[in-house]
Design an enzyme around this catalytic site. Structure first.
Site, PDB file in Angstrom:
ATOM      1  CG  ASN A  94      -0.345  -0.058   2.532  1.00  0.00           C
ATOM      2  OD1 ASN A  94       0.789  -0.506   2.668  1.00  0.00           O
ATOM      3  ND2 ASN A  94      -1.056   0.394   3.551  1.00  0.00           N
ATOM      4  CG  ASN A 278      -7.760   0.883  10.996  1.00  0.00           C
ATOM      5  OD1 ASN A 278      -8.366   1.210  12.011  1.00  0.00           O
ATOM      6  ND2 ASN A 278      -7.708   1.641   9.920  1.00  0.00           N
ATOM      7  CG  ASP A 305      -0.143  -3.696  10.852  1.00  0.00           C
ATOM      8  OD1 ASP A 305       0.315  -3.207   9.801  1.00  0.00           O
ATOM      9  OD2 ASP A 305      -1.315  -3.524  11.208  1.00  0.00           O
ATOM     10  CG  HIS A 309       1.235   6.955   9.712  1.00  0.00           C
ATOM     11  ND1 HIS A 309       0.787   6.852   8.422  1.00  0.00           N
ATOM     12  CD2 HIS A 309       0.645   5.938  10.393  1.00  0.00           C
ATOM     13  CE1 HIS A 309      -0.040   5.827   8.311  1.00  0.00           C
ATOM     14  NE2 HIS A 309      -0.147   5.245   9.494  1.00  0.00           N
ATOM     15  N   GLY A 324      -2.095   3.293  12.650  1.00  0.00           N
ATOM     16  CA  GLY A 324      -0.838   2.558  12.581  1.00  0.00           C
ATOM     17  C   GLY A 324       0.288   3.286  13.287  1.00  0.00           C
TER      18      GLY A 324
HETATM   19  O1  DOR Z   1      -3.289   0.665  11.236  1.00  0.00           O
HETATM   20  C1  DOR Z   1      -2.987   0.288  10.124  1.00  0.00           C
HETATM   21  N1  DOR Z   1      -2.132   0.994   9.365  1.00  0.00           N
HETATM   22  N2  DOR Z   1      -3.504  -0.852   9.655  1.00  0.00           N
HETATM   23  C2  DOR Z   1      -3.317  -1.237   8.377  1.00  0.00           C
HETATM   24  O2  DOR Z   1      -3.773  -2.291   8.014  1.00  0.00           O
HETATM   25  C3  DOR Z   1      -2.574  -0.388   7.434  1.00  0.00           C
HETATM   26  C4  DOR Z   1      -1.607   0.438   8.173  1.00  0.00           C
HETATM   27  C5  DOR Z   1      -0.970   1.505   7.329  1.00  0.00           C
HETATM   28  O3  DOR Z   1      -0.597   1.221   6.190  1.00  0.00           O
HETATM   29  O4  DOR Z   1      -0.748   2.601   7.842  1.00  0.00           O
END
Ligand code: DOR
Length: 429
Positions: A94, A278, A305, A309, A324
């Site tokens: 992603n 998430n 995971d 950010h 995230g």
């Molecule tokens: O919290 C999340 N952040 N869950 C995800 O599945 C994607 C991820 C992200 O790419 O920031």
């Protein structure tokens, strides 16, 4: 260049051994495992009192390249992996653009060979642009080296699209990794739906959204006969569905994150955006079911995971902050503190969950210690006390729900292809 690890507690889930041994490394491979080994000219590493494990494999990292380098890049992400004790990471597609074709897969693999200090595996997208409409170039991506296929970050809304994707991936025996949250139930929620969300007046993401999504995905995988892997399992219902499916012989595997195993929605009470993720942090009954699922083998792997950010993105009102947070550098400490030091899991089980099993799920020649195999090793002190300080992180993602927490257990060295890439917390490039 030879490296001799002396007197480490070598724990190897591949053969179930847990013994004090020396390991001789030469030319990037394990040359010998034994007692009182010696080698002329070898650099000596005293591993007495430390655990020597097969290198940890994180099957769920957001590396953010290409396009989102303000959050993370191959250099900072693989540095963070080395700091956390991971020798292999698999990165999610992603990004911007989405990794949905063979050129991008090959490009990332090449980038990692130049700039990465741990092994990088690439996960290709399931749908073009991760839009959930048209199938991505699944076959081409797998031929270019993709180890799995996923629209992680999004649920594949169309059952038809997932069915077709499973028919493709099944031919290559590669897993589809499912981000299982029914979109219609979670799209306007920011945290677990329950007593705490009601108290805070915050819109929730109900557990049933995950249960429904997992049930459908398992049914499709069962129908097609192709492997499916459920990412970041967070609900009691999902654990039970996976348990039942495994008993029926469905090709389903599952992972859980360190945060879902150790934190509840109570952590959201301070509105700290470092707790926003998430799927969301759940209530205690779900955490207990996840631990039970790990213990009885329903859940196969622990995956971070790691979703960094940029600081400014997270530094805002809870509902607007992206979901995230960074996870590579806290994962081992959190797992050892929450599960080993509380007597719930043995070191052997933890190493199986963090190295051996994820490597098997992704079909990698990794996660084992064997003569002739790559010298990818994680050396850790299970009793080292330390305090999480995101200022010291190698990742660009400085948000973590574990900030300031005291953890017990830490990687002290990471060895990739026979080279020490991290020692005593310092990454060596
Ligand atoms: O919290 C999340 N952040 N869950 C995800 O599945 C994607 C991820 C992200 O790419 O920031």
């Amino acid at each position: 260049m030879k490296l001799l690890l002396k007197n480490g507690r070598v724990i190897n889930p591949a053969d179930g051994t847990d013994t004090i041994k020396d390991i001789l490394i030469a030319e990037g491979k394990i040359a010998a495992i034994g007692e009182e080994l010696s080698a002329d000219g070898a650099e000596c590493f005293n591993a007495a009192g430390l655990v020597v494990a097969p290198g940890f494999v994180d099957m769920h990292t957001h590396l953010r390249e290409p396009g989102l380098e303000a959050k993370e890049d191959v250099v900072s992400g693989t540095n963070a992996a080395a700091a956390g004790g991971f020798t292999t990471i698999a990165c999610m597609p992603n990004t911007k653009p989405v990794v949905d074709n063979a050129i991008l897969v090959a490009g990332l693999i090449q980038r990692a060979q130049v700039e990465g200090i741990v092994n990088l595996k690439v996960i290709g997208a399931l749908s073009k642009g991760q839009e959930g409409k048209e199938l991505a170039e699944i076959g081409d991506m797998i031929l270019a080296g993709a180890v799995a296929i996923s629209d992680d970050g999004h649920y594949v809304d169309s059952a038809r699209l997932l069915k077709t994707a499973l028919e493709y991936t099944g031919m290559f025996d590669k897993p589809i990794i499912s981000h299982a949250e029914d979109e219609s139930l979670v799209s306007d929620g920011y945290m677990h739906e329950g007593a705490v969300s009601a108290m805070l007046g915050m819109k929730g993401r109900p557990a049933v959204a995950e249960d429904i999504a997992v049930a459908r995905d398992i049914m499709l995988a069962e129908y097609v006969g192709a492997p499916i892997h459920i990412a970041h399992v967070s609900t009691k219902g999902a654990v039970e569905l996976i348990r039942q499916a495994k008993n029926r012989g469905v090709k389903v595997t599952a992972e859980v994150t360190p945060h879902h195993l150790s934190l509840t929605d109570e952590a959201v009470k301070g509105f700290d955006t470092a707790t926003k993720v998430n799927p969301p942090l759940r209530s205690q009954e779900h955490v207990a079911a996840l631990i039970e699922g790990v213990k009885d083998g329903t859940i196969d792997a622990i995956a971070t995971d790691h979703a960094p950010h940029a600081y400014e993105e997270k530094d805002m009102e809870y509902r607007y902050a992206p979901s995230g947070f960074a996870g590579l550098e806290t994962a081992l400490g959190v797992v050892l503190t929450a599960l080993y030091h509380t007597g719930q899991l043995s070191l052997m089980e933890i190493i199986r969950l963090m190295a051996y099993n994820p490597a098997r799920i992704l079909g990698l020649d990794a996660g084992v210690i064997r003569v002739g195999g790559a010298a990818d090793l994680t050396i850790f002190d299970p009793d080292l006390d330390w305090i999480v300080d995101s200022k010291k992180f190698y990742t660009k993602g400085k948000h973590t729900p574990f900030e300031g927490k005291k953890l017990k257990g830490k990687a002290v060295a990471t060895i990739v292809g026979g080279k020490i890439v991290m020692k005593n917390g310092r990454v060596i490039r």
